[in-house]
Each structure stands twice: as C-alpha cells, then as structure tokens.
Write an enzyme that holds these catalytic residues in place. Structure first.
Site, PDB file in Angstrom:
ATOM      1  CD  GLU A 118       4.772  -2.013  11.001  1.00  0.00           C
ATOM      2  OE1 GLU A 118       5.280  -2.049   9.897  1.00  0.00           O
ATOM      3  OE2 GLU A 118       4.412  -0.955  11.559  1.00  0.00           O
TER       4      GLU A 118
ATOM      5  CG  HIS B 163       2.014   3.046  11.550  1.00  0.00           C
ATOM      6  ND1 HIS B 163       3.075   3.618  12.217  1.00  0.00           N
ATOM      7  CD2 HIS B 163       2.552   2.217  10.623  1.00  0.00           C
ATOM      8  CE1 HIS B 163       4.208   3.154  11.698  1.00  0.00           C
ATOM      9  NE2 HIS B 163       3.914   2.304  10.729  1.00  0.00           N
TER      10      HIS B 163
END
Ligand code: G3P
Length: 223
Positions: A141, A93
């Site tokens: 993302e 992430h």
C-alpha cells in the site's frame, strides 16, 4: 484462506464505533454470502471478540505487539487475538509500523498459533525483505494514496505487478494483496489482473453511504 479476498479494515473511523462496527460486519457477511466472494474484516481492536463471536466471515486484528502474555498493559498479543476467535492479524500497517525484527518474530509465532499473517508494506523493496519471513499475505500500500480517491491500481499499477513478481521469486507461496484508494469493482478487477490475490481497503467501505452496494460492486470485480 480462500482467494480472491476483499479485506476491509475498519480502522478507527467514527462510522464504526461500537454497535456500528457490528452492523458493518454483518453487511460484509451478507454480501460475502450472497456473492460467494471471501470478504474478511479487521474491526476496531476493542471490538474484536464482540464482533468475531457474532459473525462467520474471517475476522482479523488491526495490529499486534511482539509481546508474550504477562506484563504489558494495553498491548495486543497473538494469544489474545487467537482467544478472540479472530483468524489472524494485520502487521505493520502504515498507520502502525512495527520494527522489522518484531515483524519476523510475529510472523513466526503466527504460524505456530495457526494464525494468518497479513504484513503491510509501502514499496517493492520492503515487500521483498518481508517475503523472506514467509507471511501468509503481503499487502502493498503506497502510503501517499491511502484514504484518497485514486486507486493504487491506477496511480501505480507497476508497484502491484512488480511486487507480485519479486515476491514470487523469493517466496512463491506468499500471497499479495494491494491497497490504497480502492473504491470499486474495477479497482478489484485490475488488482487481480495485475497478479494480486485480493485487496485491502478501508474508506471506500467504512465511509460509504451504502456499504452493501459498494461491497457488492467490489465483489463483482473478484468474480
Ligand atoms: O488498510 C487499508 C488502507 O490503509 C487503505 O485505506 O482508505 O485507502 O482504502 P483506503
């Protein structure tokens, strides 16, 4: 794992500590049951087992280390994730990056343990590199849009469309999610129109005044 999927990352927001995390998990489960849309969650790692044993929707770890069980105080192992009744893990992430050689070995070992790997990426080139490892999902993302109010599907639809296209050319079985700024059903609908198999989001749900209403709206975009 059924798609489309709405994967809600609880991060470490104030709103989801302890019992509040379980409450939000239950709301996610209720909306998933009501709408028939696959809603999965990544609760705070410290609550992983506590939540995973109480609900039936898929639960993911937010992070994992490339470590074998043994000496490694404070680390998170795939074996520990599996034993917690979680179905898989986010990897890399943007708030917890992992070096590429570790990503490869975590993805490989996830397969061996029958765990779902969701590798986050920041752009098309990194997505292409990760596609070589054949994870279950790649979630693209753009970091600058994370936590903001403009959805990646509006700010940069091309990154979604082209990530899907490039990954299909490398590893067609890898499913693409997109995330950053996703807030409503329209954002989910656009993500799917752009070729994604779902979304990864956080603040839109964790910070919502009425998470149930927001989740229902998000789910409507996946129908
Ligand atoms: O893991 C999902 C995340 O990074 C996106 O966050 O708050 O923009 O939905 P958010």
């Amino acid at each position: 794992m059924n798609t489309p999927i709405i994967l809600v990352n609880f991060k470490i927001y104030d709103e989801i500590y302890g019992i509040k995390g379980l409450e939000l998990a239950r709301v996610c489960q209720k909306v998933s049951e009501k709408t028939g849309i696959n809603i999965a969650i990544a609760p705070q790692v410290i609550d992983l087992r506590y939540i995973a044993e109480k609900i039936s929707i898929p639960v993911f770890s937010q992070h994992v280390h490339n470590m074998k069980p043994g000496n490694g105080t404070g680390k998170i192992t795939l074996e520990g994730i599996k034993a917690s009744n979680a179905v898989g893990t986010l990897i890399n992430h943007s708030e917890n990056r992992v070096i590429i050689s570790d990503i490869e070995s975590i993805v490989k070992k996830s397969k061996e343990l029958d765990l779902i790997s969701v590798v986050c990426t920041n752009n098309i080139s990194v997505s292409k590199a990760i596609a070589m490892f054949n994870p279950t999902f790649i979630a693209v993302e753009p970091p600058e849009l994370i936590g903001g109010n403009v959805s990646v599907t509006d700010a940069d639809p091309d990154i979604v469309k082209n990530t899907v296209k490039e990954i299909q050319a490398i590893s067609p079985e890898v499913k693409v999610l997109c995330g950053a700024g996703i807030k409503n059903g329209n954002d989910v609908r656009k993500a799917i129109e752009l070729g994604a198999e779902g979304v990864l989001l956080a603040s839109g749900v964790t910070k919502a005044k009425n998470p149930s209403q927001v989740l229902e709206d998000l789910a409507s975009g996946a129908m």
